[in-house]
Motif scaffolding. Structure first.
Motif, PDB file in Angstrom:
ATOM      1  N   GLY A   9      -2.285 -15.558  11.644  1.00  0.00           N
ATOM      2  CA  GLY A   9      -2.166 -16.568  12.670  1.00  0.00           C
ATOM      3  C   GLY A   9      -0.750 -16.628  13.196  1.00  0.00           C
ATOM      4  N   SER A  10      -0.488 -17.650  13.963  1.00  0.00           N
ATOM      5  CA  SER A  10       0.840 -17.863  14.532  1.00  0.00           C
ATOM      6  C   SER A  10       1.507 -19.040  13.849  1.00  0.00           C
ATOM      7  N   VAL A  11       2.708 -18.810  13.364  1.00  0.00           N
ATOM      8  CA  VAL A  11       3.457 -19.871  12.697  1.00  0.00           C
ATOM      9  C   VAL A  11       4.893 -19.835  13.162  1.00  0.00           C
ATOM     10  N   GLN A  12       5.582 -20.941  12.934  1.00  0.00           N
ATOM     11  CA  GLN A  12       7.000 -20.996  13.238  1.00  0.00           C
ATOM     12  C   GLN A  12       7.794 -20.422  12.069  1.00  0.00           C
ATOM     13  N   PRO A  13       9.001 -19.999  12.328  1.00  0.00           N
ATOM     14  CA  PRO A  13       9.859 -19.542  11.229  1.00  0.00           C
ATOM     15  C   PRO A  13       9.960 -20.610  10.144  1.00  0.00           C
ATOM     16  N   GLY A  14       9.893 -20.169   8.914  1.00  0.00           N
ATOM     17  CA  GLY A  14       9.900 -21.085   7.781  1.00  0.00           C
ATOM     18  C   GLY A  14       8.516 -21.523   7.343  1.00  0.00           C
ATOM     19  N   GLY A  15       7.520 -21.194   8.134  1.00  0.00           N
ATOM     20  CA  GLY A  15       6.153 -21.590   7.807  1.00  0.00           C
ATOM     21  C   GLY A  15       5.508 -20.695   6.764  1.00  0.00           C
TER      22      GLY A  15
END
Length: 128
Positions: A9-15
């Protein structure tokens, strides 16, 4: 006889994400399972590997301390828990099987002729 990777999926950095590698048509018990990734325009590389038997685990230097591989033979599934994700982790992630041990296989490498049952992969995108 196939392995199917899912959970991308798509996540933000740190996720975080947890990928699953589910086997159909065979049991994982006697196989080492490797996770691999391929970013656009780059070679496929090994990310992590888990052996059968004692479940020895191996990680690429770039993911050590952030990714954790595990297996649940009862569910015929291998997992890749990915924490502290970085933009450079963006790639298509695949799982594949080999003989009983990661050690002595082509993992991590960039060519993996001894691995098989590749699925279609699951896309991981890390971006702000």
């Amino acid at each position: 006889v196939q392995l199917q990777a899912s959970g991308g999926g798509s996540v933000q950095p740190g996720g975080s994400l947890r990928l699953s590698c589910a086997a159909s048509g065979f049991t994982l018990d006697n196989h080492a399972i490797g996770w691999f990734r391929q970013a656009p325009g780059k070679e496929r590389k090994g990310v992590s590997c888990i052996s059968s038997g004692d479940g020895s685990t191996y990680y690429a230097d770039s993911v050590k301390g952030r990714f954790t591989i595990s297996r649940d033979n009862a569910k015929n599934t291998v997992y890749l828990q990915m924490n502290s994700l970085k933009p450079e982790d963006t790639a298509l992630y695949y799982c594949a099987r080999t003989g009983p041990l990661c050690r002595g296989s082509s993992w991590p490498g960039t060519h993996h002729p001894d691995f098989g049952s590749w699925g279609q992969g699951t896309l991981v995108t890390v971006s702000s």
